[in-house]
Write a protein that holds these residues in place. Structure first.
Motif, PDB file in Angstrom:
ATOM      1  N   ALA A 147      14.884  -2.676  -0.565  1.00 21.95           N
ATOM      2  CA  ALA A 147      14.860  -2.874   0.891  1.00 21.95           C
ATOM      3  C   ALA A 147      14.373  -4.282   1.198  1.00 21.95           C
ATOM      4  O   ALA A 147      13.666  -4.911   0.398  1.00 21.95           O
ATOM      5  CB  ALA A 147      13.945  -1.853   1.554  1.00 21.95           C
ATOM      6  N   ALA A 148      14.760  -4.794   2.351  1.00 23.46           N
ATOM      7  CA  ALA A 148      14.324  -6.135   2.749  1.00 23.46           C
ATOM      8  C   ALA A 148      12.813  -6.191   2.922  1.00 23.46           C
ATOM      9  O   ALA A 148      12.159  -7.160   2.537  1.00 23.46           O
ATOM     10  CB  ALA A 148      15.028  -6.553   4.031  1.00 23.46           C
ATOM     11  N   ALA A 149      12.244  -5.143   3.512  1.00 27.83           N
ATOM     12  CA  ALA A 149      10.800  -5.056   3.703  1.00 27.83           C
ATOM     13  C   ALA A 149      10.272  -3.870   2.909  1.00 27.83           C
ATOM     14  O   ALA A 149      10.771  -2.749   3.048  1.00 27.83           O
ATOM     15  CB  ALA A 149      10.461  -4.895   5.175  1.00 27.83           C
ATOM     16  N   VAL A 150       9.294  -4.122   2.052  1.00 33.45           N
ATOM     17  CA  VAL A 150       8.711  -3.080   1.207  1.00 33.45           C
ATOM     18  C   VAL A 150       7.398  -2.636   1.829  1.00 33.45           C
ATOM     19  O   VAL A 150       6.492  -3.463   2.041  1.00 33.45           O
ATOM     20  CB  VAL A 150       8.492  -3.587  -0.226  1.00 33.45           C
ATOM     21  N   MET A 151       7.282  -1.356   2.130  1.00 30.54           N
ATOM     22  CA  MET A 151       6.090  -0.839   2.785  1.00 30.54           C
ATOM     23  C   MET A 151       4.997  -0.590   1.755  1.00 30.54           C
ATOM     24  O   MET A 151       5.249  -0.120   0.641  1.00 30.54           O
ATOM     25  CB  MET A 151       6.409   0.451   3.528  1.00 30.54           C
ATOM     26  N   GLY A 152       3.753  -0.913   2.135  1.00 34.92           N
ATOM     27  CA  GLY A 152       2.607  -0.690   1.265  1.00 34.92           C
ATOM     28  C   GLY A 152       1.378  -0.367   2.081  1.00 34.92           C
ATOM     29  O   GLY A 152       1.443  -0.233   3.318  1.00 34.92           O
ATOM     30  N   GLN A 166      15.137  -3.809   9.899  1.00 29.45           N
ATOM     31  CA  GLN A 166      14.680  -2.607   9.205  1.00 29.45           C
ATOM     32  C   GLN A 166      13.449  -2.018   9.884  1.00 29.45           C
ATOM     33  O   GLN A 166      13.379  -0.808  10.145  1.00 29.45           O
ATOM     34  CB  GLN A 166      14.352  -2.953   7.749  1.00 29.45           C
ATOM     35  N   LEU A 167      12.487  -2.872  10.226  1.00 32.03           N
ATOM     36  CA  LEU A 167      11.265  -2.379  10.861  1.00 32.03           C
ATOM     37  C   LEU A 167      11.542  -1.853  12.264  1.00 32.03           C
ATOM     38  O   LEU A 167      10.944  -0.854  12.690  1.00 32.03           O
ATOM     39  CB  LEU A 167      10.205  -3.473  10.885  1.00 32.03           C
ATOM     40  N   ASP A 168      12.447  -2.504  12.981  1.00 39.60           N
ATOM     41  CA  ASP A 168      12.842  -1.966  14.284  1.00 39.60           C
ATOM     42  C   ASP A 168      13.472  -0.592  14.113  1.00 39.60           C
ATOM     43  O   ASP A 168      13.191   0.326  14.896  1.00 39.60           O
ATOM     44  CB  ASP A 168      13.819  -2.915  14.975  1.00 39.60           C
ATOM     45  N   GLY A 169      14.304  -0.443  13.089  1.00 39.34           N
ATOM     46  CA  GLY A 169      14.923   0.855  12.823  1.00 39.34           C
ATOM     47  C   GLY A 169      13.923   1.934  12.463  1.00 39.34           C
ATOM     48  O   GLY A 169      14.159   3.121  12.721  1.00 39.34           O
ATOM     49  N   PHE A 170      12.786   1.536  11.870  1.00 44.55           N
ATOM     50  CA  PHE A 170      11.728   2.494  11.545  1.00 44.55           C
ATOM     51  C   PHE A 170      10.940   2.917  12.783  1.00 44.55           C
ATOM     52  O   PHE A 170      10.088   3.803  12.707  1.00 44.55           O
ATOM     53  CB  PHE A 170      10.749   1.883  10.530  1.00 44.55           C
ATOM     54  N   TRP A 225      11.107 -17.256  13.314  1.00 48.95           N
ATOM     55  CA  TRP A 225      12.202 -17.087  14.269  1.00 48.95           C
ATOM     56  C   TRP A 225      13.273 -16.150  13.719  1.00 48.95           C
ATOM     57  O   TRP A 225      13.835 -15.334  14.451  1.00 48.95           O
ATOM     58  CB  TRP A 225      12.794 -18.434  14.646  1.00 48.95           C
ATOM     59  N   ALA A 226      13.550 -16.257  12.426  1.00 51.30           N
ATOM     60  CA  ALA A 226      14.508 -15.339  11.803  1.00 51.30           C
ATOM     61  C   ALA A 226      14.016 -13.904  11.935  1.00 51.30           C
ATOM     62  O   ALA A 226      14.791 -12.989  12.260  1.00 51.30           O
ATOM     63  CB  ALA A 226      14.711 -15.705  10.333  1.00 51.30           C
ATOM     64  N   PHE A 227      12.736 -13.690  11.700  1.00 54.28           N
ATOM     65  CA  PHE A 227      12.181 -12.342  11.859  1.00 54.28           C
ATOM     66  C   PHE A 227      12.317 -11.884  13.307  1.00 54.28           C
ATOM     67  O   PHE A 227      12.690 -10.733  13.582  1.00 54.28           O
ATOM     68  CB  PHE A 227      10.708 -12.312  11.435  1.00 54.28           C
ATOM     69  N   SER A 228      12.026 -12.788  14.250  1.00 50.79           N
ATOM     70  CA  SER A 228      12.126 -12.455  15.671  1.00 50.79           C
ATOM     71  C   SER A 228      13.531 -12.001  16.042  1.00 50.79           C
ATOM     72  O   SER A 228      13.708 -11.026  16.781  1.00 50.79           O
ATOM     73  CB  SER A 228      11.722 -13.673  16.510  1.00 50.79           C
ATOM     74  N   ASN A 229      14.557 -12.711  15.524  1.00 52.08           N
ATOM     75  CA  ASN A 229      15.929 -12.328  15.840  1.00 52.08           C
ATOM     76  C   ASN A 229      16.247 -10.920  15.347  1.00 52.08           C
ATOM     77  O   ASN A 229      16.932 -10.149  16.029  1.00 52.08           O
ATOM     78  CB  ASN A 229      16.909 -13.336  15.226  1.00 52.08           C
ATOM     79  N   GLY A 230      15.774 -10.590  14.158  1.00 48.81           N
ATOM     80  CA  GLY A 230      16.025  -9.252  13.649  1.00 48.81           C
ATOM     81  C   GLY A 230      15.179  -8.194  14.328  1.00 48.81           C
ATOM     82  O   GLY A 230      15.621  -7.060  14.535  1.00 48.81           O
ATOM     83  N   TYR A 231      13.952  -8.580  14.683  1.00 48.98           N
ATOM     84  CA  TYR A 231      13.009  -7.620  15.263  1.00 48.98           C
ATOM     85  C   TYR A 231      13.053  -7.648  16.793  1.00 48.98           C
ATOM     86  O   TYR A 231      12.059  -7.532  17.469  1.00 48.98           O
ATOM     87  CB  TYR A 231      11.590  -7.953  14.759  1.00 48.98           C
TER      88      TYR A 231
END
Length: 430
Positions: free
Chosen positions: A23-28, A53-57, A75-81
């Motif tokens: 996954a792009a973001a690994v939860m821990g 992915q986090l928005d989808g969660f 900014w890349a994170f902002s666009n996805g989130y």
């Protein structure tokens, strides 16, 4: 105690590892971690995907923590989130003021495009944009809305023709940002936006499926308005005018028809062979206005053709220009701003690619999608109205402006792709 999810970026090479993150973001236990490689372009895509992915969660608030968060990664994170309703919250790792300014402006742009057509119609779009820009620099901004039959009195026949069948009057918004406040100050740039607030296709009517997303057909107007808003906040010190060409393309007994001929202010006559090729008809007025005020740089933006989207997909905007030096500057600026932009063909002879036996030209070819090379032919039509044979003019066919459903990079709806590039172009020397 903060309820925001901590998000980290970590540089780590997994090429020889037995385990690789799927996954792009690994939860821990400490939050979410995004593992990055050596290719920064791929890193930015991965970060944006992690945001999605986090928005989808269902995560509604995050805090970007630790080392490695530069402005472009955030900014890349902002666009996805950014969810469709722009309700997610980010606590930035650094550059908070700059990023908040960018995010607020881009979210405003997205909201304009995403709002339903019963809320955003020609005059309401013009009023919202005028209020936004006046709120940023009231003493430096003047606005004017030319609506209904007043358009005909001033010669703006394209906007009036396309919008006359709607109960919502068509209009042209003119915004003058003049930081020197001197009446004779030269106009350094003019931004022109296609503001079709809903596009039924007119008598060349769209299918129900094809019409569903047509509230986004004013995406060009929102994009150039957002670009000017961002540039003003970044300290723009040049005189810039904004022209939004606003109409609803609907059908009643007064609607324009196939075979009609429009005579423009510059004397050019245009036969209508497709009422769904309406964006170029309204932009023709805006380009003529830009010529009248003597703007050194002219940039138009429009969700103009499906052909551009076929050519470049939905992750890029398409660029057209006959000014090679200016086009190269725009491409370099887009790369600096991390916005995908691709140049498609445009030559002077493209003006002749929509011929008519009854007028100087037609507004398209009488074929589905305008035939082969439809995006270039549409740009060629606009070239007839661009001042100075197109020198100093850029045409953005914003294929990446809107997504009808969410994907791995973007939420459903508007993206505001192009706002940063156009804002940065305004800040540069002409």
């Amino acid at each position: 105690m903060s309820t925001a999810l901590a998000v980290f970026v970590v540089q780590q090479d997994f090429s020889a590892a037995a385990w690789k993150p799927s996954a792009a973001a690994v939860m821990g236990e400490k939050g979410a971690t995004i593992y990055l490689g050596a290719d920064e372009a791929e890193n930015l895509r991965k970060i944006q995907k992690a945001g999605r992915q986090l928005d989808g969660f269902g995560v509604r608030a995050v805090e970007l923590q630790g080392e490695g968060w530069d402005l472009e990664r955030q900014w890349a994170f902002s666009n996805g989130y950014t969810d469709t309703r722009s309700s997610n919250s980010i606590t930035w790792a650094n550059d908070a003021d700059t990023l908040k300014q960018m995010r607020d402006t881009v979210n405003w742009t997205r909201e304009l495009i995403n709002l339903p057509p019963d809320t955003i119609y020609p005059e309401s779009l013009a009023q919202r944009v005028a209020e936004k820009l006046e709120g940023l620099a009231a003493d430096k901004v003047s606005t004017r809305i030319i609506a209904g039959d007043e358009l005909l009195k001033e010669g703006w026949v394209g906007i009036h023709t396309v919008g006359r069948a709607s109960k919502h009057a068509p209009c042209m918004l003119v915004v003058d940002y003049n930081p020197s406040q001197q009446e004779d100050a030269p106009v350094d740039a003019c931004l022109v936006g296609k503001g079709i607030t809903f596009d039924s296709g007119g008598y060349s009517i769209k299918s129900s499926e094809g019409m569903l997303a047509m509230k986004c057909d004013m995406g060009g107007a929102a994009t150039v308005a957002g670009a000017l808003a961002l540039a003003i906040q970044q300290g723009l010190n040049k005189r810039v005018q904004l022209v939004l060409c606003c109409a609803e393309n609907l059908i009643d007994g007064t609607a324009y028809k196939l075979g009609d001929i429009i005579k423009y202010k510059n004397g050019t006559t245009v036969e209508i062979v497709n009422t769904d090729a309406e964006g170029r008809l309204v932009l023709a007025d805006g380009l003529q206005y830009a010529g009248e005020v003597g703007a050194k740089l002219i940039v138009d933006a429009a969700t103009l053709t499906g052909a551009a989207q076929v050519a470049v997909g939905t992750e890029y905007n398409a660029l057209f220009s006959v000014d090679d030096a200016l086009a190269n500057k725009a491409l370099a600026t887009a790369a600096e701003q991390r916005e995908n932009l691709w140049r498609l063909p445009l030559q002077q002879w493209h003006k002749e690619n929509t011929p008519s036996a009854f007028a100087d030209c037609a507004n398209s070819r009488p074929q589905k999608g305008g035939g082969s090379g439809g995006a270039s032919n549409a740009a060629g039509f606009l070239l007839r109205f661009a001042p100075n044979n197109g020198k100093g003019w850029l045409h953005f066919d914003i294929a990446g402006a809107y997504h009808g459903s969410a994907n791995s990079l973007w939420a459903t709806g508007a993206t505001a792709l192009g706002v940063r590039t156009i804002a940065a172009l305004l800040q540069q020397e002409n």
